[in-house]
Scaffold this motif. Structure first.
Motif, PDB file in Angstrom:
ATOM      1  N   LYS A  54     -11.723   0.286  -0.765  1.00 52.44           N
ATOM      2  CA  LYS A  54     -10.293   0.945  -0.440  1.00 52.44           C
ATOM      3  C   LYS A  54     -10.006   1.915  -1.441  1.00 52.44           C
ATOM      4  O   LYS A  54      -8.397   2.111  -1.701  1.00 52.44           O
ATOM      5  CB  LYS A  54      -9.182  -0.324  -0.443  1.00 52.44           C
ATOM      6  CG  LYS A  54      -9.661  -1.394   0.744  1.00 52.44           C
ATOM      7  CD  LYS A  54      -8.695  -2.291   0.745  1.00 52.44           C
ATOM      8  CE  LYS A  54      -9.313  -3.522   1.784  1.00 52.44           C
ATOM      9  NZ  LYS A  54      -8.560  -4.919   1.360  1.00 52.44           N
ATOM     10  N   PRO A  57      -5.551   2.356  -6.832  1.00 55.25           N
ATOM     11  CA  PRO A  57      -4.406   3.096  -6.981  1.00 55.25           C
ATOM     12  C   PRO A  57      -4.087   4.340  -7.892  1.00 55.25           C
ATOM     13  O   PRO A  57      -4.781   4.358  -8.767  1.00 55.25           O
ATOM     14  CB  PRO A  57      -3.375   1.729  -7.584  1.00 55.25           C
ATOM     15  CG  PRO A  57      -4.261   0.482  -7.318  1.00 55.25           C
ATOM     16  CD  PRO A  57      -5.714   1.136  -7.379  1.00 55.25           C
ATOM     17  N   SER A  70       0.819   2.825  -4.863  1.00 54.99           N
ATOM     18  CA  SER A  70      -0.372   2.069  -4.392  1.00 54.99           C
ATOM     19  C   SER A  70      -1.265   3.221  -3.583  1.00 54.99           C
ATOM     20  O   SER A  70      -2.130   3.190  -2.691  1.00 54.99           O
ATOM     21  CB  SER A  70      -0.267   0.993  -3.352  1.00 54.99           C
ATOM     22  OG  SER A  70       1.079   1.380  -2.420  1.00 54.99           O
ATOM     23  N   ARG A  72      -3.427   6.585  -2.871  1.00 53.32           N
ATOM     24  CA  ARG A  72      -4.858   7.043  -3.554  1.00 53.32           C
ATOM     25  C   ARG A  72      -4.693   8.514  -3.522  1.00 53.32           C
ATOM     26  O   ARG A  72      -4.427   9.264  -2.616  1.00 53.32           O
ATOM     27  CB  ARG A  72      -5.819   6.673  -2.773  1.00 53.32           C
ATOM     28  CG  ARG A  72      -6.240   5.028  -3.052  1.00 53.32           C
ATOM     29  CD  ARG A  72      -5.216   4.235  -2.269  1.00 53.32           C
ATOM     30  NE  ARG A  72      -5.879   2.784  -2.380  1.00 53.32           N
ATOM     31  CZ  ARG A  72      -5.334   1.788  -3.068  1.00 53.32           C
ATOM     32  NH1 ARG A  72      -3.933   1.985  -3.462  1.00 53.32           N
ATOM     33  NH2 ARG A  72      -5.925   0.378  -2.676  1.00 53.32           N
ATOM     34  N   ALA A 120      -2.630   3.011   0.970  1.00 52.69           N
ATOM     35  CA  ALA A 120      -3.677   2.157   0.605  1.00 52.69           C
ATOM     36  C   ALA A 120      -4.549   1.551   1.701  1.00 52.69           C
ATOM     37  O   ALA A 120      -5.544   1.155   1.524  1.00 52.69           O
ATOM     38  CB  ALA A 120      -2.710   0.684   0.140  1.00 52.69           C
TER      39      ALA A 120
END
Length: 149
Positions: A54, A57, A70, A72, A120
């Motif tokens: 995933k 952050p 959070s 990216r 996220a």
């Protein structure tokens, strides 16, 4: 709060000092060791546990590991890919997973470029693309080409 991407960028830069002719062998060894320690310790942060699937952050408090953002960022994920190329072969699976994450999350296959940030869950937060001033995506494209040949 800090951006983990800066840690990865510093780490790979320090490891790249092996190419700097103006440093002594002892200085190079010191910088390379320091860069490796930065990369490996950043990879161990509790808030980065889900990095393989995933991303990580955008902003973290380094003292408490509290996530401040959070989102990216594409440039930070490009930096971790660069950093992982300087580590030993045990990191190849992590490198491959980051390449896949980068390609499947940030690349806009319809209109080109890479989304600057995603949430996220990997959804683009806007149509803004990564800035040319941070455009190291050519390195990532070439790395993918080399790894798949």
């Amino acid at each position: 709060a800090v951006c983990p991407g800066h840690n990865f960028q510093l780490g790979w830069f320090m490891m790249r000092t092996k190419c700097f002719d103006f440093l002594t062998l002892g200085e190079k060894e010191k910088y390379i060791s320091f860069g490796e320690m930065i990369i490996k310790s950043t990879l161990k942060k509790d808030t980065l546990i889900d990095m393989e699937t995933k991303g990580f952050p955008e902003s973290i408090n380094p003292l408490t590991n509290e996530i401040h953002s959070s989102s990216r960022s594409w440039w930070e994920h490009a930096e971790v890919i660069n950093a992982l190329t300087f580590l030993d072969d045990t990191y190849l699976p992590l490198l491959a997973s980051h390449l896949d994450y980068f390609e499947n999350t940030f690349v806009d296959y319809e209109y080109g470029g890479e989304y600057a940030t995603v949430d996220a869950f990997g959804r683009p937060e806007s149509n803004f693309k990564g800035g040319l001033g941070k455009a190291n995506y050519h390195t990532i494209e070439m790395l993918k080409l080399v790894m798949t040949r």
